[in-house]
Design a protein around this motif. Structure first.
Motif, PDB file in Angstrom:
ATOM      1  N   THR A  37       0.863  -1.174   0.000  1.00 22.91           N
ATOM      2  CA  THR A  37       0.000   0.000   0.000  1.00 22.91           C
ATOM      3  C   THR A  37       0.898   1.223   0.000  1.00 22.91           C
ATOM      4  O   THR A  37       1.640   1.432   0.953  1.00 22.91           O
ATOM      5  N   PRO A  38       0.852   2.047  -1.059  1.00 23.97           N
ATOM      6  CA  PRO A  38       1.722   3.219  -1.052  1.00 23.97           C
ATOM      7  C   PRO A  38       1.197   4.267  -0.072  1.00 23.97           C
ATOM      8  O   PRO A  38       0.003   4.536  -0.002  1.00 23.97           O
ATOM      9  N   LEU A  39       2.104   4.824   0.708  1.00 20.61           N
ATOM     10  CA  LEU A  39       1.769   5.882   1.663  1.00 20.61           C
ATOM     11  C   LEU A  39       2.886   6.913   1.625  1.00 20.61           C
ATOM     12  O   LEU A  39       4.047   6.548   1.470  1.00 20.61           O
ATOM     13  N   THR A  40       2.533   8.182   1.785  1.00 22.82           N
ATOM     14  CA  THR A  40       3.590   9.175   1.952  1.00 22.82           C
ATOM     15  C   THR A  40       4.079   9.081   3.393  1.00 22.82           C
ATOM     16  O   THR A  40       3.441   8.463   4.244  1.00 22.82           O
ATOM     17  N   GLN A  45       2.646   8.457   9.155  1.00 20.65           N
ATOM     18  CA  GLN A  45       2.673   9.016  10.511  1.00 20.65           C
ATOM     19  C   GLN A  45       1.258   9.230  11.034  1.00 20.65           C
ATOM     20  O   GLN A  45       0.969   8.969  12.200  1.00 20.65           O
ATOM     21  N   MET A  46       0.352   9.675  10.153  1.00 21.22           N
ATOM     22  CA  MET A  46      -1.041   9.887  10.535  1.00 21.22           C
ATOM     23  C   MET A  46      -1.668   8.557  11.004  1.00 21.22           C
ATOM     24  O   MET A  46      -2.356   8.516  12.022  1.00 21.22           O
ATOM     25  N   LEU A  47      -1.399   7.478  10.275  1.00 20.26           N
ATOM     26  CA  LEU A  47      -1.937   6.165  10.658  1.00 20.26           C
ATOM     27  C   LEU A  47      -1.310   5.683  11.962  1.00 20.26           C
ATOM     28  O   LEU A  47      -2.005   5.130  12.820  1.00 20.26           O
ATOM     29  N   HIS A  63      -1.710   4.547  17.792  1.00 17.79           N
ATOM     30  CA  HIS A  63      -1.234   4.803  19.151  1.00 17.79           C
ATOM     31  C   HIS A  63      -2.396   5.271  20.051  1.00 17.79           C
ATOM     32  O   HIS A  63      -2.565   4.788  21.162  1.00 17.79           O
ATOM     33  N   GLN A  64      -3.202   6.191  19.526  1.00 21.85           N
ATOM     34  CA  GLN A  64      -4.361   6.714  20.264  1.00 21.85           C
ATOM     35  C   GLN A  64      -5.342   5.575  20.590  1.00 21.85           C
ATOM     36  O   GLN A  64      -5.835   5.473  21.716  1.00 21.85           O
ATOM     37  N   ASP A 113      -5.876   6.081   1.861  1.00 18.04           N
ATOM     38  CA  ASP A 113      -6.133   6.442   3.256  1.00 18.04           C
ATOM     39  C   ASP A 113      -5.802   7.894   3.558  1.00 18.04           C
ATOM     40  O   ASP A 113      -6.221   8.429   4.572  1.00 18.04           O
ATOM     41  N   GLU A 114      -5.025   8.528   2.685  1.00 13.73           N
ATOM     42  CA  GLU A 114      -4.612   9.913   2.929  1.00 13.73           C
ATOM     43  C   GLU A 114      -5.448  10.900   2.135  1.00 13.73           C
ATOM     44  O   GLU A 114      -5.406  12.092   2.408  1.00 13.73           O
TER      45      GLU A 114
END
Length: 161
Positions: A7-10, A15-17, A22-23, A114-115
């Protein structure tokens, strides 16, 4: 042979995921366990709406944790700033366009599903406009199938930021 689909992510998207994961693990999971314990203490579970709601929320949280862990484990994290694609539009690129008919200028970054967030000018790699832009360079035009027909865009600038 089992090929893992990447899955490509920037870098920002990953970091957002991670932040959301974490939350969920440190805050939400504990809060819902507490809510279940309190609802259980009220006695009869058969007609206990708080208990049912807390169990449902727990299922959602655990599902989302598994989903995020899965996405991050298969993520191909791409830092646009490190790309050297000789000015071609690729995943992660930020592109300034001008619609030829109206002269309207827009800037989009091509990101993972997702972004994607049109309010932040982040468009999914799978969107029609991104698909029309991939591989093109500054000065090229791109034809994009829009609901009202084909729109033509000139690529004014490609940045990797």
């Amino acid at each position: 042979m089992n090929m893992m689909i990447k899955t490509p992510l920037t870098v920002k998207g990953a970091q957002m995921l991670r932040d959301e994961l974490h939350q969920l693990k440190t805050v939400e999971r504990h809060a819902v366990i507490q809510a279940i314990a309190e609802a259980r203490a009220q006695g009869d579970l058969s007609e206990n709406a708080e208990y049912d709601a807390a169990k449902e929320k727990q299922g959602f949280i655990e599902g989302r944790i598994a989903d995020l862990e899965g996405k991050l484990s298969t993520a191909q994290i791409i830092d646009p700033a490190t790309l050297d694609t000789e000015g071609r539009i690729v995943f992660g690129a930020t592109v300034m366009l001008e619609e030829l008919e109206t002269g309207e200028q827009v800037t989009y970054q091509i990101v993972g599903d997702d972004e994607a967030d049109i309010k932040q000018a982040k468009i999914s790699i799978g969107s029609p406009i991104a698909r029309a832009l991939i591989g093109k360079s500054e000065g090229d035009t791109a034809d994009v199938m829009a609901p009202g027909g084909i729109r033509q865009y000139e690529i004014l600038e490609v940045q990797y930021i």
